[in-house]
Enzyme design. Structure first.
Site, PDB file in Angstrom:
ATOM      1  CD  GLU A   1      -6.744   1.360  -0.837  1.00 48.75           C
ATOM      2  OE1 GLU A   1      -6.222   0.270  -1.113  1.00 48.75           O
ATOM      3  OE2 GLU A   1      -7.649   1.507   0.003  1.00 48.75           O
TER       4      GLU A   1
ATOM      5  CE  LYS B   1      -0.302   1.242   0.021  1.00 44.10           C
ATOM      6  NZ  LYS B   1      -1.197   1.860  -0.953  1.00 44.10           N
TER       7      LYS B   1
ATOM      8  NE  ARG C   1       4.321  -6.022  -3.608  1.00 49.22           N
ATOM      9  CZ  ARG C   1       3.272  -5.214  -3.688  1.00 49.22           C
ATOM     10  NH1 ARG C   1       2.514  -5.233  -4.763  1.00 49.22           N
ATOM     11  NH2 ARG C   1       2.993  -4.390  -2.720  1.00 49.22           N
TER      12      ARG C   1
END
Ligand code: ATP
Ligand code: MG
Length: 751
Positions: free
Chosen positions: A35, A272, A262
């Protein structure tokens, strides 16, 4: 990076290979779907390596797709940063960058199809009601009364939502699945929501935006993706992924989702959102601040793409989340640069040395690659009467084990001559401002016929020829191993040295952008601020892992010892300051340990007494500032059952590996009560450290046999489990196993 057949394959590659072999797909097609709401970080690098790496390995394709369905946070600057990162890492997305927003029409039509099938409805309940009616893990949810709306009504409302007739949150589109599903995600998940906001690409064309769960699977499908690889937190969303595709009858050559772990790294924040906060609050200098774990940050700091790729390769792909030690990343850049970059000399804290018996100047032909590499190249290194050396490479009253220049001890100037100190010149405050020295004309490097023995070679620059440079030294951005964010920032993470001096060839020859500054570390010409007039170098990484050691000493700090009033640290007396300086510069103690010792005369004199018995400043400081300090809080020195000499004996046994650190603490406790000599305690209790592989190996075998699951996980890439095995073995030896030996043997066995 094709894996050779004898190398163990990760589970994702096994799946892909199986699917190609069975003919499920003719070609593998993956995607990296960020994103664009922040700069990519090293976690994204892992995802990039996996998605593009697998496509490369099996001659398939990988799309770069901006998953841009949330208009409030997205921006083109992030799109550019993402493209940059993928390119810099050496991957190619063939053709155009894809955007989920390019598919808004198609997605809208799929939603209409679901409505027509009676599989989706417009819910007008409030957010709170929706949450309440979802139920809990143990309780089924309740379907909204709006779920009874007719297809016509739903179509009408949905169209009006699209046109912008409603406020944010007034209605949502939901899938009609199962309000009592065990998987909470399946309780009529959201498909569309109203957002009356401009989108950075589609402007004000839309007032509704699709949710991840709806958009992702369909975009994957439309792009012809075969394997949709994502991180573990989406495991429960897989059911929706499958439901949407199956319900819409998109079964032919459809994609399937697989989840992997992850990446998390200690001393690092990797979301982020948190990175954005650091940038917005000005805690760092932008997204490419060299202290950030962003790709832009690593790039600017001087990391190579290869080092990041090797790191990602080395950590493997696992199915369980784990934390990777940041030292592993630092290792990979050091390892990459070690044999590649030229070695040059830079002095960060210059001390002038006048060589009284040398006149004029000369040029020395000095190799850039003075180590075992097949690279060649050299520069003219000017030598002259006045030079600068590093301030801490000279010491007037050195402790034992100090190998550099002193009034009694000569030293070699790297690539040049041996010098001997003749006079120390100080200013009115007693600060050393110059050394007068003599050089030995027959001692030149490579043609040395002198008889003088030196113990080390130090860096230097010729005063007349050196160039001033700015050097930026970075330490970890966070002092906490598992930082939360802004509040855990390390205040000393950036140190700027404005007036370092570098040998001229670095600036004039420009043999490379990255260098090893001898004895200092690896450095990179800052790609933004460097100019010929004002050269700026970033420290990429030190030469060896000094952090691990520093940490250990810092941990010894008794928290209660800090002298603080209203948050202000009480200033040290002059005498304390002298001790503090000596401890930090000569003995290289961590400043907190030095602080503890210097501020307490009982402690510092005990420490110095111990030091006169054993030259092991760091280990002794550790023991004195922690264990001994605890005792001296309530007692006077003459009330102690142990002496400084005994503490020195105890540490000596640690230093020569007779006992481990852990056992030393145990022995200390014993000394407190019995007052016995540490050596005697060790012998009587049979505490001698076990370093013999013949003794340790069978224990390791047993532990390995007992834990087949963990062995498998470790081999599948969960390297964090090494610590588990080492811990088990040490436990089995009752703490007597030599940790270093155990570590090596375990690593060897688990290979
Ligand atoms: P963040 O939480 O940092 O914002 P994200 O998951 O929201 O990350 P996206 O831009 O949605 O970030 O992620 C793009 C891709 O990168 C996704 O497939 C995601 O799973 C993957 N990814 C993100 N962070 C990591 C990480 N730490 N380790 C591995 N893959 C990651
Ligand atoms: Mg996200």
């Amino acid at each position: 990076m094709q894996k050779s057949s004898n190398e163990s394959k990760d589970f994702l590659r096994s799946i892909v290979e199986e699917d190609l072999k069975s003919g499920k797909y003719n070609e593998v097609h993956t995607r990296f779907p960020p994103e664009p709401n922040g700069f990519p970080h090293i976690g994204h690098a892992k995802s990039i390596c996996i998605n593009f790496g697998i496509a490369n390995d099996y001659n398939g394709h990988c799309n770069l797709r901006m998953d841009d369905t949330n208009p409030t946070t997205e921006d083109t600057q992030y799109v550019e940063a993402l493209k940059d990162a993928v390119e810099w890492l050496g991957f190619d997305w063939e053709g155009n960058v894809r955007y989920t927003s390019d598919k808004f029409n198609e997605l809208y039509n799929y939603a209409i199809e679901l409505i027509k099938m009676g599989k989706a409805y417009v819910d007008s309940a409030s957010e709170e009601e929706i949450r309440e009616n979802r139920g809990t893990v143990t309780e089924a949810g309740k379907r909204s009364k709006y779920a009874e709306r007719s297809v016509e009504e739903n179509l009408d409302l949905f169209e009006r939502m699209k046109k912008g007739e409603f406020r944010d949150g007034e209605h949502i589109l939901r899938a009609k699945i199962d309000m009592s599903a065990n998987n909470m995600q399946m309780r009529d998940p959201l498909l569309y929501r109203i957002r009356n906001v401009e989108h950075y690409r589609t402007g004000d064309a839309w007032h509704i935006y699709p949710m991840y769960d709806f958009a992702h699977c369909l975009t994957d499908y439309m792009e012809g993706i075969t394997h949709s690889l994502c991180t573990l937190e989406f495991e429960n969303n897989r059911a929706i992924y499958d439901w949407v595709l199956e319900t819409l009858g998109l079964a032919e050559k459809r994609p399937y989702q697989y989840e992997f772990a992850r990446l998390g790294i200690n001393y690092t924040v990797m979301s982020k959102r948190k990175l954005l906060e650091l940038v917005n609050k000005g805690k760092v200098n932008g997204w490419d601040d060299p202290r950030l774990p962003t790709i832009a940050g690593y790039k600017r700091r001087g990391y190579t793409a290869d080092s990041i790729l090797n790191f990602c390769d080395g950590i493997g792909i696992a199915k369980a989340n784990s934390m990777v030690d940041v030292a592993q990343l630092e290792f990979s850049i050091r390892d990459d640069l070690n044999t590649k970059v030229p070695r040059v000399m830079c002095v960060l804290d210059p001390l002038k040395v006048t060589i009284t018996n040398y006149e004029g100047s000369e040029e020395i032909d000095a190799s850039y690659y003075p180590h075992d590499v097949p690279k060649e190249g050299s520069r003219a290194l000017p030598f002259s009467k006045e030079i600068y050396i590093e301030r801490d490479d000279f010491m007037e009253n050195p402790p034992k084990g100090y190998f550099r220049l002193t009034p009694e001890q000569s030293v070699r100037l790297r690539h040049a001559y041996i010098i001997t100190c003749k006079e120390v010149i100080k200013d009115a405050d007693g600060k050393i401002i110059e050394i007068k020295a003599e050089y030995h004309s027959n001692s030149k490097s490579g043609e040395d016929t002198s008889e003088i023995k030196v113990k080390s070679a130090i860096q230097w620059v010729s005063a007349e020829h050196a160039k001033p440079v700015e050097v930026r030294l970075y330490d970890r951005l966070f002092k906490d191993e598992a930082p939360e964010g802004v509040e855990d920032i390390n205040p000393d993470s950036l140190q700027v040295i404005k007036d370092a001096l570098i040998e001229p060839a670095v600036i004039t020859d420009k043999p490379d952008e990255r260098f090893q500054f001898e004895r200092q570390g690896y450095f990179y010409a800052d790609p933004v601020d460097y100019t010929d007039e004002n050269p700026v170098f970033n420290k990429i990484v030190g030469l060896k892992d000094s952090w691990g050691k520093k940490k250990k000493v810092a941990k010894a700090k008794p928290e209660t010892k800090k002298v603080q009033i209203d948050g202000e640290v009480v200033a040290m007396s002059e005498a304390e300051q002298v001790l503090f300086d000596k401890y930090t510069t000569e003995f290289k103690l961590n400043s907190e340990v030095a602080n503890t010792l210097a501020r307490d005369s009982k402690l510092s004199s005990f420490y110095e007494d111990a030091l006169s018995e054993l030259n092991s400043p760091v280990a002794l400081a550790n023991m004195v500032s922690n264990e001994v300090a605890r005792e001296l809080k309530e007692k006077e020195v003459n009330e102690l059952k142990f002496s400084a000499k005994q503490i020195a004996e105890l540490i000596k046994m640690v230093d020569d590996a007779t006992i481990s650190n852990k056992i030393a603490k145990q022995v200390f406790e014993e000394m407190l009560t019995s007052g016995d000599n540490p050596r005697k305690i060790v012998e009587a209790k049979g505490l001698v450290q076990i370093s013999d592989p013949a003794v340790i190996t069978p224990i390791i075998d047993e532990i390995i046999a007992k834990n087949p699951d963990n062995v498998e996980k470790f081999r599948a890439g969960n390297t964090k489990l090494l610590g588990f095995f080492v811990g088990q073995v040490l436990k089995a030896t009752k703490g007597k196993g030599n940790p270093q030996v155990v570590n090596e043997l375990v690593a060897e066995k688990l290979k």
